[in-house]
Motif scaffolding. Structure first.
Motif, mmCIF file in Angstrom:
data_model
loop_
_atom_site.group_PDB
_atom_site.id
_atom_site.type_symbol
_atom_site.label_atom_id
_atom_site.label_comp_id
_atom_site.label_asym_id
_atom_site.label_seq_id
_atom_site.Cartn_x
_atom_site.Cartn_y
_atom_site.Cartn_z
ATOM 1 N N PHE A 1 58.086 51.034 58.624
ATOM 2 C CA PHE A 1 57.634 50.640 59.977
ATOM 3 C C PHE A 1 56.185 50.438 60.300
ATOM 4 N N ALA A 2 55.816 49.309 61.175
ATOM 5 C CA ALA A 2 54.705 49.035 61.316
ATOM 6 C C ALA A 2 54.808 49.275 63.059
ATOM 7 N N ASP A 3 53.521 49.829 63.056
ATOM 8 C CA ASP A 3 52.437 50.564 64.893
ATOM 9 C C ASP A 3 52.732 50.164 65.559
ATOM 10 N N VAL A 4 53.149 50.032 67.353
ATOM 11 C CA VAL A 4 52.850 49.523 67.378
ATOM 12 C C VAL A 4 51.816 49.683 68.972
ATOM 13 N N ASP A 5 52.092 48.840 69.567
ATOM 14 C CA ASP A 5 50.395 48.316 71.024
ATOM 15 C C ASP A 5 50.531 49.197 72.335
ATOM 16 N N GLU A 6 49.563 48.331 73.220
ATOM 17 C CA GLU A 6 49.801 49.444 73.743
ATOM 18 C C GLU A 6 50.491 49.228 75.066
ATOM 19 N N TYR A 7 51.581 48.041 74.673
ATOM 20 C CA TYR A 7 52.398 47.888 75.628
ATOM 21 C C TYR A 7 54.259 48.331 74.845
#
Length: 378
Positions: free
Chosen positions: A102-108
Motif C-alpha cells: 500500500f502506497a500513500d495518496v496525494d491531494e487528488y
C-alpha cells in the motif's frame, strides 16, 4: 424530498426496445449485442481491445491472473496499490496470491508517485492505479515510473468512463484498463464491465479465460456457418466472467448518453465549487491539472465530518464516504503500513450528491445547508 448520493438515469424506452430485440432473437447471453458494444466502446475510447465482462471486479482479477501466468510471476510477488479504494481492487490482488503493497495518496486522493517509487523492490511486478471519482491524479507520472522500472500498469478505471487527460481518453497508456458499468456508475447497466488490454495476445487470452477456458464461445460456435460445433477445446482453467447481451443492450443505449451526462456532472461540480469555495471548516478535493474528469464523485474534506453528516441527514441529504482505508479491514491488516495522507483523508473525505437527476437548484440547497453548518461551527 430526500436528496440521494446516487440515482441512476436510464433512457428507459430505448433500453427496453434493445432488450426486446434480445428476447425476440432468443439470444441473451454473450452474443451480437456484446460484440457491438465492444466495438462501440473501442471507437469511443480508442482502446483497441475491448472485452465485455460481468463486472469490473472480474476484470481486475482477470487482468492480474493473465499477467501473472503469462509473465511467470510467483506467489508472494508484489503489486503496489492504494488503500483508498473499494475493496474489490485489492481483493483481486489476493485472489492471485500476490501481495498488496500500500502506497500513500496525494491531494487528488490518487497514488502519490514519490510514495510509489519508494516502495519498489525486487519483488514488485506491477502497479494498480485507481482514478477515484474520475480524477486522473498524477497518472502520467505513474506511467513513466512503471516504464522506468519495467512494471505492468493496471488502471482501475471504475469511475473513469469519459475521463480525459489533456484531451485524450484515459487508458491508452496502461497495459490494461478495467471499467465499470455497475448501476450507479456514469454509464449504468445493472452490472457489467470492460477489460481493455493494450496487447492483442493478452486480449485473446482474456476472451478464452472469461468463458471458462473454452477456446470458442457459444455464439461463435453457433454462427460458424456449419452445424452446431459441439467440439471445443478446454486447455486452461477459466472463469465465468463474460458479459451478456441484456447488459450490452442497455450499455449501447447508455453510451450514447455518456458525454452529455458527464457534461451535466461537471456543471454540477462547478456549481458546488462556486458555492463552497472559501467555506470555513472544509476544503474541496481538486481535479488534477489537465484532467477532464468524468466527475463520478464530488468530494470535500472536513475534520468535522461526522458532525456534518448528521447535519445533512437532518436536512434530508444523503452524502457518502469513498472510501474507508482498506488497511483497517481485517482482511488486509497484515499488509498495513504507514500512509499518513491516507490516514488523514479517510477521516475527512465526504462525497456530496451528484447524479443526472440533480439540477442546479438541488446543488444550491445542499451547498446552502453546508454553508449554514459551517457558520454554526466556526
Amino acid at each position: 424530498m430526500k436528496i440521494n448520493l446516487f440515482r441512476p438515469k436510464y433512457c428507459v424506452e430505448e433500453c427496453l426496445s434493445k432488450i426486446r430485440e434480445c428476447l425476440i432473437s432468443g439470444w441473451t447471453g454473450y452474443g451480437p449485442k456484446s460484440l457491438e458494444f465492444e466495438n462501440a466502446w473501442s471507437e469511443y475510447t480508442g482502446l483497441v481491445h475491448s472485452h465485455f465482462l460481468n463486472s469490473n471486479t472480474s476484470g481486475l482479477h482477470l487482468a492480474l491472473h493473465i499477467l501473472k501466468s503469462s509473465n511467470r510471476w510467483q506467489d508472494g510477488d508484489e503489486i503496489i496499490t492504494t488503500p483508498l479504494t473499494f475493496v474489490s481492487t485489492n481483493q483481486a490482488i489476493l485472489y492471485e496470491r500476490l501481495v498488496p503493497v500500500f502506497a500513500d495518496v496525494d491531494e487528488y486522493l490518487c497514488l502519490d508517485p514519490k510514495s510509489l517509487e519508494s516502495l519498489i523492490s525486487s519483488k514488485t511486478r506491477g502497479v494498480v492505479f485507481v482514478g477515484i471519482g474520475g480524477n486522473s491524479g498524477r497518472f502520467l507520472e505513474i506511467v513513466e515510473i512503471c516504464r522506468k522500472h519495467g512494471l505492468f500498469l493496471v488502471l482501475d478505471a471504475a469511475h473513469m468512463a469519459g475521463t480525459r487527460i489533456n484531451g485524450k481518453q484515459i487508458g491508452v497508456e496502461a497495459d490494461v484498463s478495467v471499467f465499470s458499468f455497475q448501476s450507479v456508475k456514469n454509464l449504468p447497466t445493472a452490472d457489467s464491465g470492460m477489460i481493455c488490454f493494450k496487447e492483442s495476445k493478452y486480449d485473446s487470452i482474456a476472451r478464452k479465460l472469461s468463458w471458462l477456458g473454452i477456446d470458442k464461445n457459444t455464439f461463435s460456435r453457433t454462427n460458424s456457418g456449419k452445424n452446431y460445433q459441439y467440439l471445443y477445446s478446454v486447455e486452461d482453467l477459466g472463469f465465468k466472467y463474460h458479459g451478456n447481451d441484456i447488459m450490452a443492450a442497455i450499455a449501447l443505449v447508455q453510451l450514447k448518453c455518456l458525454e452529455d451526462g458527464n457534461v451535466h456532472r461537471r456543471l454540477l461540480a462547478d456549481r458546488y465549487i462556486k458555492n463552497l469555495s472559501g467555506c470555513a471548516n472544509l476544503s474541496i478535493v481538486p481535479n488534477a491539472p489537465g484532467c477532464e474528469s468524468s466527475q463520478h464523485l464530488f468530494q470535500i474534506r472536513t475534520s468535522e465530518r461526522e458532525n456534518l453528516i448528521d447535519f445533512l441527514h437532518n436536512k434530508s441529504i444523503s452524502p457518502g464516504i469513498h472510501y474507508r482505508d482498506n488497511m483497517e479491514y481485517s482482511l488486509f491488516s497484515e499488509y498495513k503500513r504507514n500512509c499518513p495522507s491516507v490516514d488523514v483523508a479517510c477521516k475527512e473525505i465526504l462525497s456530496l450528491p451528484l447524479h443526472l437527476e440533480l439540477g442546479l437548484e438541488a446543488v444550491d440547497y445542499v451547498s446552502d445547508c453546508i454553508i449554514c453548518w459551517s457558520r454554526k461551527n466556526i
